[in-house]
Design a protein around this motif. Sequence first.
Motif, PDB file in Angstrom:
ATOM      1  N   ARG A 107      -2.337   7.155 148.131  1.00 45.73           N
ATOM      2  CA  ARG A 107      -3.418   7.131 147.145  1.00 45.73           C
ATOM      3  C   ARG A 107      -3.587   8.469 146.433  1.00 45.73           C
ATOM      4  NH1 ARG A 107      -4.382   4.046 151.268  1.00 45.73           N
ATOM      5  NH2 ARG A 107      -5.478   5.493 152.579  1.00 45.73           N
ATOM      6  N   GLU A 108      -2.748   9.432 146.736  1.00 46.42           N
ATOM      7  CA  GLU A 108      -2.817  10.758 146.092  1.00 46.42           C
ATOM      8  C   GLU A 108      -2.444  10.608 144.616  1.00 46.42           C
ATOM      9  OE1 GLU A 108      -3.501  14.114 144.859  1.00 46.42           O
ATOM     10  OE2 GLU A 108      -3.743  14.033 147.036  1.00 46.42           O
ATOM     11  N   ASP A 109      -3.381  10.975 143.723  1.00 50.80           N
ATOM     12  CA  ASP A 109      -3.084  10.799 142.301  1.00 50.80           C
ATOM     13  C   ASP A 109      -3.248  12.067 141.466  1.00 50.80           C
ATOM     14  OD1 ASP A 109      -5.831  10.968 142.327  1.00 50.80           O
ATOM     15  OD2 ASP A 109      -6.182   9.056 141.335  1.00 50.80           O
ATOM     16  N   THR A 110      -3.443  13.204 142.119  1.00 58.59           N
ATOM     17  CA  THR A 110      -3.550  14.455 141.364  1.00 58.59           C
ATOM     18  C   THR A 110      -2.378  15.405 141.635  1.00 58.59           C
ATOM     19  OG1 THR A 110      -4.969  15.428 143.072  1.00 58.59           O
ATOM     20  CG2 THR A 110      -6.071  14.345 141.221  1.00 58.59           C
ATOM     21  N   LYS A 111      -1.911  15.460 142.861  1.00 59.36           N
ATOM     22  CA  LYS A 111      -0.828  16.376 143.216  1.00 59.36           C
ATOM     23  C   LYS A 111       0.535  15.770 142.906  1.00 59.36           C
ATOM     24  CE  LYS A 111      -3.443  18.287 147.082  1.00 59.36           C
ATOM     25  NZ  LYS A 111      -3.498  18.380 148.544  1.00 59.36           N
ATOM     26  N   LEU A 112       1.486  16.642 142.578  1.00 60.31           N
ATOM     27  CA  LEU A 112       2.867  16.215 142.384  1.00 60.31           C
ATOM     28  C   LEU A 112       3.634  16.258 143.702  1.00 60.31           C
ATOM     29  CD1 LEU A 112       3.699  18.103 139.065  1.00 60.31           C
ATOM     30  CD2 LEU A 112       2.812  15.777 139.359  1.00 60.31           C
ATOM     31  N   THR A 114       4.920  12.810 145.416  1.00 57.15           N
ATOM     32  CA  THR A 114       3.909  11.757 145.437  1.00 57.15           C
ATOM     33  C   THR A 114       4.308  10.625 144.487  1.00 57.15           C
ATOM     34  OG1 THR A 114       2.646  12.764 143.651  1.00 57.15           O
ATOM     35  CG2 THR A 114       2.083  13.449 145.921  1.00 57.15           C
ATOM     36  N   ARG A 147       2.743   9.809 142.027  1.00 56.80           N
ATOM     37  CA  ARG A 147       2.489  10.297 140.664  1.00 56.80           C
ATOM     38  C   ARG A 147       3.785  10.804 140.029  1.00 56.80           C
ATOM     39  NH1 ARG A 147      -0.915  15.472 138.659  1.00 56.80           N
ATOM     40  NH2 ARG A 147      -0.654  15.047 136.439  1.00 56.80           N
TER      41      ARG A 147
END
Length: 140
Positions: free
Chosen positions: A17-22, A40, A42
Amino acid sequence: GPDGHTCSLFPDHDLLREDTKLVAGIVDSPKPPPQRITLTLRVLNGGMTRRVVFCGAGGSKGPILRAVFATGVDLKAFKQGGIDHPDGLEITYADPAPFPCGMVRPGGSGNNNEPVVDWVVDKDAAEGMGIAGGGGECKL
């Protein structure tokens, strides 16, 4: 892996669910080593990735493959173009994806800006998918 992870993104893990970090750290990996770093989703899905290649070898990958694809593979129809046909097989993913490897769907970067995902599997991994005949490996 036999649990369907990709990179170090494991089933049911918070990093899915990580949507900010690369790139993210993981300190509680269910497989050794417990501390890892991973790209991630993303990065994998957000247009930063040109192509993703999954390689699956061994019978333990079969259940993962069968769960990830929503439709069976019709190898008889495909063989008319040969197993090395440049367009590969067109498949449909299960939705929602049952494993992290099925969640990887890069944003356009192939021909006509379409996502490019290659699945290269051996005979044992392909068992039960209708593509295990003929030996060797099969590119989906």
